[in-house]
Write a protein that holds these residues in place. Structure first.
Motif, short mmCIF file in Angstrom:
data_model
loop_
_atom_site.label_atom_id
_atom_site.label_comp_id
_atom_site.label_asym_id
_atom_site.label_seq_id
_atom_site.Cartn_x
_atom_site.Cartn_y
_atom_site.Cartn_z
N THR A 3 -1.39 43.52 71.81
CA THR A 3 -1.33 42.92 70.55
C THR A 3 -1.23 44.44 69.75
OG1 THR A 3 -3.73 43.12 70.54
CG2 THR A 3 -2.59 41.16 71.05
N SER A 4 -1.40 44.28 68.21
CA SER A 4 -1.47 45.62 67.53
C SER A 4 -2.72 46.13 67.16
CB SER A 4 -0.62 45.19 66.04
OG SER A 4 -1.46 43.94 65.46
N PHE A 5 -3.61 45.54 67.81
CA PHE A 5 -5.07 45.90 67.76
C PHE A 5 -5.82 45.40 68.90
CE2 PHE A 5 -5.10 41.63 66.09
CZ PHE A 5 -6.10 41.23 66.07
N ALA A 137 -2.37 41.09 61.19
CA ALA A 137 -2.69 42.28 62.20
C ALA A 137 -1.36 43.06 62.40
CB ALA A 137 -3.34 42.35 63.17
N TYR A 138 -0.32 42.02 62.62
CA TYR A 138 1.10 42.51 63.34
C TYR A 138 2.07 42.92 61.82
CZ TYR A 138 5.77 42.68 64.97
OH TYR A 138 7.16 42.94 65.31
N LEU A 140 0.74 44.13 59.09
CA LEU A 140 0.24 45.18 58.69
C LEU A 140 0.59 46.62 59.36
CD1 LEU A 140 -2.13 46.52 56.53
CD2 LEU A 140 -3.71 46.21 58.10
N LYS A 141 0.46 46.44 60.63
CA LYS A 141 0.95 47.40 61.51
C LYS A 141 2.56 47.93 61.49
CE LYS A 141 2.93 46.84 65.45
NZ LYS A 141 3.23 46.45 66.81
N GLU A 142 3.57 46.72 61.06
CA GLU A 142 4.75 46.95 61.01
C GLU A 142 5.03 47.63 59.48
OE1 GLU A 142 7.59 46.34 62.96
OE2 GLU A 142 5.78 46.42 64.50
N ARG A 144 2.75 49.50 57.83
CA ARG A 144 2.33 50.92 57.90
C ARG A 144 3.43 51.71 58.84
NH1 ARG A 144 -4.03 50.17 59.84
NH2 ARG A 144 -4.70 49.70 57.84
N LYS A 145 4.12 51.08 59.85
CA LYS A 145 5.01 51.76 60.63
C LYS A 145 6.27 52.05 59.85
CE LYS A 145 8.24 50.94 64.49
NZ LYS A 145 8.44 50.01 65.67
#
Length: 349
Positions: A3-5, A137-138, A140-142, A144-145
Motif C-alpha cells: 500500500t502507499s502507507f 491515501a493512494y 494523496l501519494k500520487e 505528491r509524486k
C-alpha cells in the motif's frame, strides 16, 4: 501487494474501532435490550466479519489501483468502487445473517425488511470508510509524486533553457562568422553581403526563440537553411545537408532550436572532410514525425560528453506533455525521430 502507507496496525484496529464507534453511537439502545449470549454472539460475528471484510475491501482497492494506476485513472477506479460497493455490502450482510442463523436457528434475520435495510446501510458505511482510507491515501501519494515530477521537469526545463541561451550567443560561433565575413569582404563582396544577411536572420531567430514554447516546422526549416549556409561557408564540401519535408507538415509544431541542437550534435561528434562529407538529412515520415539523421564517422579524438543536449531536448517534450523523441544509433547512421505536434492555437506566438 504494497500500500502507499504502513497499514499493519490499521488492518486490525481499524475494524475494531469502527465497530465500537457504530455500536456506541448508533446501536447502543438496541444492544442494551439484547440478552448477554445474543450480544456476545452478535459482537463476535460482527467483529469477525468486519476484520475479514476490511482485508477483502483493502485487496479490492489495491487490485483496482494496480490495474488502473495514477491520477488520470481516478474516475475509472471510483466507478468500479461504486459498482462493487452494493455487491460487497449485501454479501457481507448475507454472510453475517447466515452465520447467526446457523448459530441460533432463527429465520428472523432474513424476514425483517427494516433490519435488512439497517444492516446493509451499516455495511455501506463500513465499506465507504474502507474505500476512502485506501483510495484517499493512494490519491494523496500520487498527487505528491506528480508534484515532485512536475517540479523536477520544471527545474530541468529551466536548466535546458539556460543551456540553450548559452548556445544561442556562443562567442565561438560568432567569432568564426565574423572571420568569415572579414575574408569575404575582400574576396567576394556580394557573397559577404549575403553572409551578413543570413547571419542576421540566424541571430534574429535565436533572440525570438526564447519567447515561445513552440514554433512551426516551416520556421525551423527557414532558420536551419540560414544556419547551414553559415556552416557551409566554413566547412565547404565537408558538410552536406539534405531537406526532404512534405509541405503538408509545415504548420506542425516543435520546440524552437531543436534542429540546431541536432546539427551541432552531429558536427561535434563526427569528422567532416571534402572527400568524405558529413551527410545530414532532415525528412518527414508518416505518423506526423520528423527524422533527423547523420552518417557516423567518428573523430579520431573522442569527444567527451554527458549527453546534456539530447537530454534537454527530451525534457522540452516532457514539459509540454508530448511523446519523447526516439534516439537510435545504427550501424551506419545516428537517427533522431521527433514527433510533430498539432497547433491548438495556444502555444505559438
Amino acid at each position: 501487494m504494497n500500500t502507499s502507507f504502513n497499514d499493519s496496525k490499521l488492518r486490525i484496529w481499524g475494524p475494531v474501532g469502527l465497530f465500537a464507534f457504530v455500536a456506541l453511537f448508533f446501536r447502543l439502545d438496541w444492544y442494551l435490550k439484547l440478552p448477554i449470549r445474543t450480544l456476545l454472539i452478535n459482537d463476535l460475528i460482527g467483529l469477525s466479519i468486519g476484520l475479514l471484510w476490511w482485508q477483502l475491501a483493502r485487496w479490492v482497492v489495491l487490485q483496482l489501483q494496480a490495474h488502473y494506476p495514477g491520477l488520470h485513472n481516478s474516475r475509472k477506479r471510483l466507478l468500479w468502487l461504486l459498482i462493487l460497493l452494493p455487491v460487497m455490502a449485501n454479501l457481507a450482510w448475507f454472510i453475517r445473517q447466515t452465520t447467526r442463523f446457523v448459530l441460533d436457528g432463527n429465520i428472523w434475520y432474513f424476514s425483517k425488511l427494516i433490519e435488512y435495510s439497517r444492516a446493509v446501510g451499516m455495511q455501506f458505511f463500513y465499506h465507504c470508510v474502507y474505500f476512502v482510507i485506501y483510495e484517499g491515501a493512494y490519491v494523496l501519494k500520487e498527487w505528491r509524486k506528480a508534484q515532485v515530477e512536475k517540479d523536477e521537469l520544471t527545474k530541468r526545463n529551466l536548466q535546458s533553457q539556460l543551456v540553450s541561451l548559452k548556445n544561442q550567443v556562443s562567442p565561438h560561433f560568432l567569432f568564426n562568422s565574423l572571420n568569415s565575413i572579414s575574408s569575404l569582404i575582400a574576396e567576394n563582396p556580394h557573397q559577404a553581403e549575403a553572409f551578413v544577411d543570413e547571419l542576421a536572420s540566424v541571430y534574429r531567430y535565436l533572440l525570438q526563440a526564447g519567447e515561445r514554447e513552440l514554433t512551426t516546422l516551416r520556421n525551423e526549416l527557414t532558420f536551419i537553411e540560414s544556419y547551414s549556409y553559415l556552416l557551409k561557408m566554413r566547412y565547404g564540401a565537408g558538410l552536406e545537408l539534405t531537406i526532404s519535408v512534405d509541405p503538408a507538415y509545415y504548420q506542425y509544431l516543435m520546440p524552437p532550436l531543436t534542429l540546431q541542437l541536432l546539427l551541432e550534435n552531429a558536427l561535434k561528434h563526427n569528422a567532416f572532410l571534402p572527400d568524405r562529407p558529413l551527410q545530414i538529412t532532415i525528412r518527414t515520415i508518416q505518423g506526423n514525425k520528423l527524422v533527423v539523421e547523420n552518417t557516423i564517422q567518428r573523430k579520431r579524438v573522442r569527444v567527451e560528453t554527458a549527453g546534456a543536449g539530447l537530454s534537454n531536448m527530451a525534457t522540452k517534450y516532457q514539459v509540454l506533455d508530448q511523446p519523447t523523441p526516439t534516439i537510435e544509433e545504427l550501424d551506419d547512421c545516428f537517427r533522431v525521430t521527433l514527433p510533430l505536434l498539432v497547433d491548438h492555437g495556444s502555444l505559438v506566438h
